[in-house]
Design a protein around this motif. Structure first.
Motif, mmCIF file in Angstrom:
data_model
loop_
_atom_site.group_PDB
_atom_site.id
_atom_site.type_symbol
_atom_site.label_atom_id
_atom_site.label_comp_id
_atom_site.label_asym_id
_atom_site.label_seq_id
_atom_site.Cartn_x
_atom_site.Cartn_y
_atom_site.Cartn_z
ATOM 1 N N UNK A 120 108.761 -30.002 -32.537
ATOM 2 C CA UNK A 120 107.548 -30.654 -33.010
ATOM 3 C C UNK A 120 106.912 -31.528 -31.931
ATOM 4 N N UNK A 121 107.697 -31.982 -30.950
ATOM 5 C CA UNK A 121 107.182 -32.798 -29.856
ATOM 6 C C UNK A 121 107.866 -32.363 -28.561
ATOM 7 N N UNK A 122 107.069 -32.197 -27.505
ATOM 8 C CA UNK A 122 107.602 -31.890 -26.182
ATOM 9 C C UNK A 122 107.112 -32.955 -25.208
ATOM 10 N N UNK A 123 108.030 -33.524 -24.444
ATOM 11 C CA UNK A 123 107.686 -34.491 -23.403
ATOM 12 C C UNK A 123 108.190 -33.934 -22.077
ATOM 13 N N UNK A 124 107.272 -33.711 -21.143
ATOM 14 C CA UNK A 124 107.629 -33.194 -19.827
ATOM 15 C C UNK A 124 107.174 -34.168 -18.749
ATOM 16 N N UNK A 178 117.405 -32.101 -19.681
ATOM 17 C CA UNK A 178 116.748 -32.150 -20.987
ATOM 18 C C UNK A 178 117.548 -32.968 -21.999
ATOM 19 N N UNK A 179 116.837 -33.492 -22.978
ATOM 20 C CA UNK A 179 117.433 -34.204 -24.106
ATOM 21 C C UNK A 179 116.725 -33.765 -25.377
ATOM 22 N N UNK A 232 105.578 -25.950 -36.047
ATOM 23 C CA UNK A 232 106.485 -27.071 -35.767
ATOM 24 C C UNK A 232 107.851 -26.883 -36.422
ATOM 25 N N UNK A 233 108.857 -27.419 -35.743
ATOM 26 C CA UNK A 233 110.215 -27.446 -36.267
ATOM 27 C C UNK A 233 110.716 -28.878 -36.364
ATOM 28 N N UNK A 234 112.038 -29.051 -36.363
ATOM 29 C CA UNK A 234 112.639 -30.361 -36.615
ATOM 30 C C UNK A 234 112.967 -31.144 -35.355
ATOM 31 N N UNK A 235 112.823 -30.544 -34.172
ATOM 32 C CA UNK A 235 113.371 -31.180 -32.979
ATOM 33 C C UNK A 235 112.315 -31.563 -31.949
ATOM 34 N N UNK A 236 112.662 -32.567 -31.159
ATOM 35 C CA UNK A 236 111.817 -33.050 -30.061
ATOM 36 C C UNK A 236 112.619 -32.861 -28.772
ATOM 37 N N UNK A 237 111.963 -32.355 -27.740
ATOM 38 C CA UNK A 237 112.648 -32.112 -26.468
ATOM 39 C C UNK A 237 111.933 -32.865 -25.355
ATOM 40 N N UNK A 238 112.697 -33.651 -24.608
ATOM 41 C CA UNK A 238 112.195 -34.347 -23.423
ATOM 42 C C UNK A 238 112.861 -33.693 -22.211
ATOM 43 N N UNK A 282 106.587 -42.837 -22.845
ATOM 44 C CA UNK A 282 107.305 -41.581 -22.616
ATOM 45 C C UNK A 282 107.703 -41.387 -21.164
ATOM 46 N N UNK A 283 107.016 -42.031 -20.237
ATOM 47 C CA UNK A 283 107.369 -41.873 -18.821
ATOM 48 C C UNK A 283 107.948 -43.161 -18.242
#
Length: 341
Positions: A97-101, A141-142, A115-121, A319-320
């Motif tokens: 649901x959220x991606x942080x790069x 990644x986290x 969207x799904x249940x997870x957020x990936x940084x 986020x950064x």
């Protein structure tokens, strides 16, 4: 993980006749189908990035892309390509649901229908400044589970303490491509990419720091010595007096990977040039801290915002955001932190 069995001498080769893949590990270990799909897509993106790094010279992927990322660093062509690979793979997973790069100024909020249940940084290509001279790079990644109500994700889902992470890992693109990961409350696992199979093969279970702290190694950019605070200077000076060896690649994935396997300590402290540190909390500090702790090590910020803190207890506000990093064997991390007493 079941024991590996070798073919008997004279039976036609010395390769494993039985091996265990990442796919098998995920399907037998995780009880969460959505997280299994997410991690499978993450592995696919790692394979594609590994291929891109291996063919960078042939495909004219060396050099600059002519832009800067969210942190103000100049982007390499491979930075842009690897970021596109990971974003596309994760969006298609239906699990995020959220991606942080590192390469995107703003978080990517996945449309509700996908969207799904997870957020990936994630940092899609850590150490990319070294890519043109063929030094190892990597992905970090986290993964967080969404906490806000509704299906649409928000920034609040990732601005949380590191101890909320449900999965973390890194993939190193070097002489071999290795994927190291852990899930919250579980041990660290190590996989190696077999190019002929196109699959990550499970090579080591329960990866831990060597007993007693391992080799006497300290890893840091000692060119920044004049800018460090006195406790860090004192610790490094004593490491030298104790005949510790300096080992520093300049790619966090490579340096942390060696630290976990061989022992010692990796240090990237705050200094007068970068009082908040240089490494990013969400997609560098946090995932590496979780891996190190799950492997029996320690991860601290050192003196940061007025106190010495466990890294996974930080509460990021952006986020950064950046933080200082001290991680490694308890023997050496505790020694450095003792200098602040």
């Amino acid at each position: 993980m079941a024991n590996f069995s070798k073919t008997t001498p004279g039976s036609g080769g010395d390769l494993d006749s039985e091996f265990h893949s990442l796919t098998e590990y995920l399907m037998t270990t995780l009880k969460d189908q959505e997280l299994t799909v997410l991690m499978s897509q993450m592995a696919l993106a790692c394979k594609a990035t590994s291929r891109a790094c291996a063919k960078a010279g042939i495909a004219n992927l060396f050099g600059m892309a002519g832009d800067q990322n969210s942190s103000g660093d100049d982007q390499k062509k491979l930075d842009v390509l690897s970021n596109d690979i990971f974003v596309n793979a994760l969006l298609k997973s239906g699990s995020c649901c959220v991606l942080v790069s590192e390469e995107n100024e703003e978080p990517i909020i996945v449309p509700e229908k996908d969207a799904g249940r997870f957020c990936v940084c994630f940092d899609p290509l850590d150490g990319s400044s070294n890519i043109d001279c063929n030094v190892s790079t990597g992905t970090i990644f986290a993964v967080y589970e969404k906490k806000t109500p509704g299906k649409l994700g928000s920034v609040a889902d990732v601005l949380r303490v590191g101890s909320d992470i449900v999965a973390a890992g890194y993939c190193m693109y070097g002489a071999a491509t290795e994927l190291v990961l852990c899930f919250k409350g579980q041990s660290v696992q190590r996989f190696a990419l077999d190019p002929s199979l196109g699959e990550f093969v499970h090579t080591h279970s329960n990866v831990t720091f060597p007993s007693g702290g391992g080799k006497k190694i300290y890893s840091c950019n000692e060119g920044n010595f004049p800018y460090w605070d006195q406790p860090i200077k004192d610790a490094v000076t004593e490491f030298k007096a104790k005949k510790y060896a300096l080992r520093y690649v300049g790619s966090m994935v490579s340096d942390v990977h060696r630290t976990i396997l061989y022992g010692g300590v990796f240090v990237y402290p705050a200094d007068s040039k970068s009082p908040k540190g240089k490494l990013r909390v969400l997609y560098e500090g946090f995932p590496m801290a979780l891996l190190v702790e799950c492997a029996g090590g320690k991860a601290s910020t050192g003196m940061f915002n007025g106190s010495v803190q466990r890294m996974l207890d930080l509460e990021p506000t952006h986020v950064h955001e950046r933080c200082p990093v001290i991680l490694g064997s308890p023997r050496d991390v505790d020694f450095i932190l003792s200098k602040y007493n």
